[in-house]
Scaffold this motif. Structure first.
Motif, short mmCIF file in Angstrom:
data_model
loop_
_atom_site.label_atom_id
_atom_site.label_comp_id
_atom_site.label_asym_id
_atom_site.label_seq_id
_atom_site.Cartn_x
_atom_site.Cartn_y
_atom_site.Cartn_z
N UNK A 165 44.23 44.66 32.24
CA UNK A 165 45.11 45.29 33.23
C UNK A 165 44.39 46.44 33.92
N UNK A 166 43.60 47.18 33.17
CA UNK A 166 42.86 48.30 33.75
C UNK A 166 41.82 47.79 34.76
N UNK A 167 41.17 46.69 34.43
CA UNK A 167 40.19 46.11 35.36
C UNK A 167 40.90 45.66 36.64
N UNK A 168 42.05 44.99 36.47
CA UNK A 168 42.81 44.56 37.65
C UNK A 168 43.28 45.76 38.47
N UNK A 228 42.33 46.63 42.25
CA UNK A 228 43.38 46.84 43.23
C UNK A 228 43.23 48.19 43.92
N UNK A 229 42.88 49.22 43.15
CA UNK A 229 42.69 50.55 43.73
C UNK A 229 41.50 50.56 44.68
N UNK A 230 40.43 49.88 44.31
CA UNK A 230 39.27 49.82 45.19
C UNK A 230 39.60 49.08 46.48
N UNK A 271 40.91 49.36 52.25
CA UNK A 271 41.85 49.13 53.34
C UNK A 271 42.21 50.44 54.03
N UNK A 272 42.42 51.49 53.25
CA UNK A 272 42.74 52.79 53.83
C UNK A 272 41.56 53.29 54.66
N UNK A 273 40.35 53.10 54.15
CA UNK A 273 39.16 53.54 54.90
C UNK A 273 39.04 52.78 56.22
#
Length: 143
Positions: free
Chosen positions: A57-60, A64-66, A71-73
């Protein structure tokens, strides 16, 4: 057999009889320990599985955060030129508004001194009357 041997054998028999309840209690305690150990082993396996699931879950979540960061960048990269364009347009609008305000101030005394022209009856809206007035004032100011 002598009385001493009989006495020692009776003493040994009494001690063995007294040890039986302790042995039974010890057997029950060992049975509970084995059962608890099996439960603990199952818990350890469950804990290991939970740790693996948490890692996945942490890897996912990190992926997802990356992705969200990228996308924000990208959105930010497309928004910056628009921000600069809007800033430029606002600056131009402010200078034009200042010029227009100056022209209006300069034109007010002329409007008060000039005789009013009759407004044609065919003009229906206030906007049309204002436009005609502005055109008339512009023609007088150009003379």
């Amino acid at each position: 057999m002598s009385w001493l041997e009989w006495g020692l054998q009776l003493l040994l028999l009494a001690m063995l009889g007294a040890a039986i309840p302790f042995a039974l209690r010890l057997e029950r305690a060992l049975r509970e320990i084995r059962r608890d150990r099996a439960a603990m082993d199952g818990s350890a396996q469950g804990l290991g599985e939970a740790a693996r699931m948490a890692e996945a879950a942490m890897v996912r979540l990190r992926a997802s955060a990356e992705l969200a960061g990228r996308q924000v960048a990208e959105k930010l990269a497309t928004a910056e030129p628009l921000r600069d364009d809007l800033r430029y347009l606002i600056e131009r609008a402010e200078t034009l508004a200042d010029r227009l305000e100056g022209l209006v101030r300069n034109g007010r005394p002329l409007v008060q001194e000039a005789p009013r022209a009759p407004e044609p009856a065919s003009l229906q809206s206030q906007a049309e009357r204002d436009l005609l007035r502005a055109i008339t004032l512009g023609a007088r100011g150009a003379r």
